[in-house]
Write a protein that holds these residues in place. Sequence first.
Motif, PDB file in Angstrom:
ATOM      1  N   GLY A 168       0.835  -1.196   0.000  1.00 23.25           N
ATOM      2  CA  GLY A 168       0.000   0.000   0.000  1.00 23.25           C
ATOM      3  C   GLY A 168       0.866   1.241   0.000  1.00 23.25           C
ATOM      4  N   ALA A 169       0.749   2.037  -1.043  1.00 21.49           N
ATOM      5  CA  ALA A 169       1.642   3.194  -1.223  1.00 21.49           C
ATOM      6  C   ALA A 169       0.849   4.432  -1.620  1.00 21.49           C
ATOM      7  N   VAL A 170      -0.281   4.642  -0.950  1.00 24.15           N
ATOM      8  CA  VAL A 170      -1.175   5.743  -1.299  1.00 24.15           C
ATOM      9  C   VAL A 170      -0.972   6.898  -0.323  1.00 24.15           C
ATOM     10  N   LEU A 171      -0.892   8.105  -0.844  1.00 20.97           N
ATOM     11  CA  LEU A 171      -0.718   9.286  -0.002  1.00 20.97           C
ATOM     12  C   LEU A 171      -1.628  10.409  -0.473  1.00 20.97           C
ATOM     13  N   ILE A 172      -2.385  10.969   0.462  1.00 22.82           N
ATOM     14  CA  ILE A 172      -3.080  12.235   0.240  1.00 22.82           C
ATOM     15  C   ILE A 172      -2.473  13.210   1.242  1.00 22.82           C
ATOM     16  N   PRO A 173      -1.689  14.195   0.783  1.00 20.44           N
ATOM     17  CA  PRO A 173      -0.916  15.032   1.705  1.00 20.44           C
ATOM     18  C   PRO A 173      -1.745  15.597   2.850  1.00 20.44           C
ATOM     19  N   GLY A 174      -1.284  15.303   4.085  1.00 21.40           N
ATOM     20  CA  GLY A 174      -1.900  15.871   5.269  1.00 21.40           C
ATOM     21  C   GLY A 174      -3.255  15.308   5.642  1.00 21.40           C
ATOM     22  N   ALA A 175      -3.746  14.315   4.897  1.00 19.53           N
ATOM     23  CA  ALA A 175      -5.068  13.761   5.163  1.00 19.53           C
ATOM     24  C   ALA A 175      -4.983  12.249   5.303  1.00 19.53           C
ATOM     25  N   LYS A 176      -6.067  11.648   5.777  1.00 18.96           N
ATOM     26  CA  LYS A 176      -6.093  10.204   5.913  1.00 18.96           C
ATOM     27  C   LYS A 176      -6.054   9.538   4.543  1.00 18.96           C
ATOM     28  N   ALA A 177      -5.351   8.416   4.475  1.00 17.28           N
ATOM     29  CA  ALA A 177      -5.333   7.643   3.239  1.00 17.28           C
ATOM     30  C   ALA A 177      -6.656   6.898   3.087  1.00 17.28           C
ATOM     31  N   PRO A 178      -7.157   6.731   1.860  1.00 13.28           N
ATOM     32  CA  PRO A 178      -8.402   5.977   1.656  1.00 13.28           C
ATOM     33  C   PRO A 178      -8.160   4.479   1.800  1.00 13.28           C
ATOM     34  N   HIS A 179      -9.164   3.732   2.221  1.00 14.23           N
ATOM     35  CA  HIS A 179      -9.050   2.277   2.344  1.00 14.23           C
ATOM     36  C   HIS A 179      -9.326   1.623   0.988  1.00 14.23           C
ATOM     37  N   LEU A 180      -8.261   1.264   0.307  1.00 12.86           N
ATOM     38  CA  LEU A 180      -8.402   0.605  -0.991  1.00 12.86           C
ATOM     39  C   LEU A 180      -8.625  -0.894  -0.840  1.00 12.86           C
ATOM     40  N   ILE A 181      -8.115  -1.456   0.239  1.00 10.61           N
ATOM     41  CA  ILE A 181      -8.368  -2.863   0.551  1.00 10.61           C
ATOM     42  C   ILE A 181      -9.165  -2.908   1.842  1.00 10.61           C
ATOM     43  N   THR A 182     -10.362  -3.467   1.765  1.00  8.53           N
ATOM     44  CA  THR A 182     -11.257  -3.518   2.910  1.00  8.53           C
ATOM     45  C   THR A 182     -11.198  -4.886   3.583  1.00  8.53           C
ATOM     46  N   ARG A 183     -11.797  -4.956   4.757  1.00  4.92           N
ATOM     47  CA  ARG A 183     -11.741  -6.179   5.565  1.00  4.92           C
ATOM     48  C   ARG A 183     -12.231  -7.404   4.801  1.00  4.92           C
ATOM     49  N   ASP A 184     -13.315  -7.257   4.057  1.00  2.00           N
ATOM     50  CA  ASP A 184     -13.882  -8.404   3.341  1.00  2.00           C
ATOM     51  C   ASP A 184     -12.983  -8.923   2.224  1.00  2.00           C
ATOM     52  N   MET A 185     -12.081  -8.075   1.731  1.00  2.00           N
ATOM     53  CA  MET A 185     -11.199  -8.494   0.635  1.00  2.00           C
ATOM     54  C   MET A 185     -10.163  -9.518   1.077  1.00  2.00           C
ATOM     55  N   LEU A 186      -9.874  -9.596   2.381  1.00  2.00           N
ATOM     56  CA  LEU A 186      -8.890 -10.574   2.842  1.00  2.00           C
ATOM     57  C   LEU A 186      -9.308 -11.989   2.475  1.00  2.00           C
ATOM     58  N   LYS A 187     -10.602 -12.237   2.410  1.00  2.00           N
ATOM     59  CA  LYS A 187     -11.111 -13.567   2.071  1.00  2.00           C
ATOM     60  C   LYS A 187     -10.750 -13.977   0.649  1.00  2.00           C
ATOM     61  N   LEU A 188     -10.435 -12.994  -0.181  1.00  2.00           N
ATOM     62  CA  LEU A 188     -10.076 -13.281  -1.580  1.00  2.00           C
ATOM     63  C   LEU A 188      -8.602 -13.665  -1.725  1.00  2.00           C
ATOM     64  N   MET A 189      -7.808 -13.405  -0.680  1.00  2.00           N
ATOM     65  CA  MET A 189      -6.360 -13.630  -0.774  1.00  2.00           C
ATOM     66  C   MET A 189      -6.000 -15.039  -0.338  1.00  2.00           C
ATOM     67  N   ARG A 190      -4.879 -15.508  -0.849  1.00  2.00           N
ATOM     68  CA  ARG A 190      -4.384 -16.817  -0.450  1.00  2.00           C
ATOM     69  C   ARG A 190      -3.704 -16.727   0.910  1.00  2.00           C
ATOM     70  N   SER A 191      -3.782 -17.796   1.670  1.00  2.00           N
ATOM     71  CA  SER A 191      -3.123 -17.829   2.972  1.00  2.00           C
ATOM     72  C   SER A 191      -1.628 -17.619   2.796  1.00  2.00           C
ATOM     73  N   GLY A 192      -1.065 -16.750   3.635  1.00  2.00           N
ATOM     74  CA  GLY A 192       0.359 -16.450   3.544  1.00  2.00           C
ATOM     75  C   GLY A 192       0.685 -15.258   2.673  1.00  2.00           C
ATOM     76  N   THR A 193      -0.337 -14.648   2.068  1.00  2.00           N
ATOM     77  CA  THR A 193      -0.120 -13.390   1.352  1.00  2.00           C
ATOM     78  C   THR A 193       0.389 -12.347   2.348  1.00  2.00           C
TER      79      THR A 193
END
Length: 376
Positions: free
Chosen positions: A237-262
């Motif tokens: 994750g390499a997202v930057l919005i200067p001086g503000a919070k970064a947006p959540h590009l990967i959400t909690r539910d997306m972890l289910k799509l990843m392989r174990s050990g990612t």
Amino acid sequence: MVIGVPKEIKNNENRVALTPAGVTELRKYGHAVYIQATAGVGSGFEDEEYAAAGATILSTIEEVYAIADMIVKVKEPIAQEYKLIKENQLLFTYFHFASSEELTHAMIQQKAVCLAYETVEKTDRSLPLLIPMSEVAGRMAVQEGAKYLEKPLKGRGILLGGVPGVKPARVLVLGGGIVGTQAAKMAAGLGAHVTIMDVNLTRLRYLSDIMPENVDTMMSNEYNIRAEIKQSDLIIGAVLIPGAKAPHLITRDMLKLMRSGTVLVDVAVDQGGCIETCTPTTHENPTFIIDGVVHYCVANMPGAVPYTSTVALTNATLPYVLQLANKGWQQACRDNEELLKGLNVVNGKVVYNGVAEAWELPLTPVSDVLRKVIAV
């Protein structure tokens, strides 16, 4: 001006805000420099070197804060430092206020003048004091990610670059700025298959031109991210919005799509993180696992390579330190628009929009605060 450099006390933070060379430059202009004892040891600079350059060595952090007009640091003050900060004292450091409501309110309460490295901005919108550490962090993200892909560290057990007859790992980089570019270069250099995403088509064209053949570019959107994470071994994750919070590009539910050990490495964690499940960790305990996915979320990654990081950072900060010391912060900010944009909190007022929005605080125009302070 009296300049103080305290020893960094954040967990495993070994960088220092000023090198002996920087002391020498400040002394040329007649400024007094006070360094806390052993502040530079972690970066390879001994007290004797600072003393030889003209600094005075003080034993405690309390002494440094008490005597200084300007405090120059690397990382934001932590709780035990809050009460040491004096009203009207200038602090020049990384703050990342948008990721810490506690820090924001503490600096408001102390009525300090907080000038943040990460929001000093040039006319071309580049961030000169964030770039050096972004370069370090981007390269480190791949180095750390490759390590945590090893099976003993709970990763997938895959070698980033593969070997003849075995496919290399697949690396997904979210964000095509300084961090993302450096990460993609490093991963590609190790032989991985890299995909780098960004929302800026012009940037993607540029990256497509300069990157090696094993780097693909792709437009960043939720559909593409969901498709790519299914086959990625390392996600940065390499997202930057200067001086503000970064947006959540990967959400909690997306972890289910990843392989174990990612492995996930969220370089944006000091700005709130662009991966929803990432929370700041330390070099001492750098990772945690959710749904079989390894999260590496160290908020001060460059602190692990302090010599490189300190020299790179001070190369960039020293010209600004000299301006602030020579002119005083009010005049320096009036003369230099780049420094003006670095002001975040001034004498109890929030003057940076990203910070005000993050915590729903009233915003005072920075020009108004400057006029009021100068008129006093």
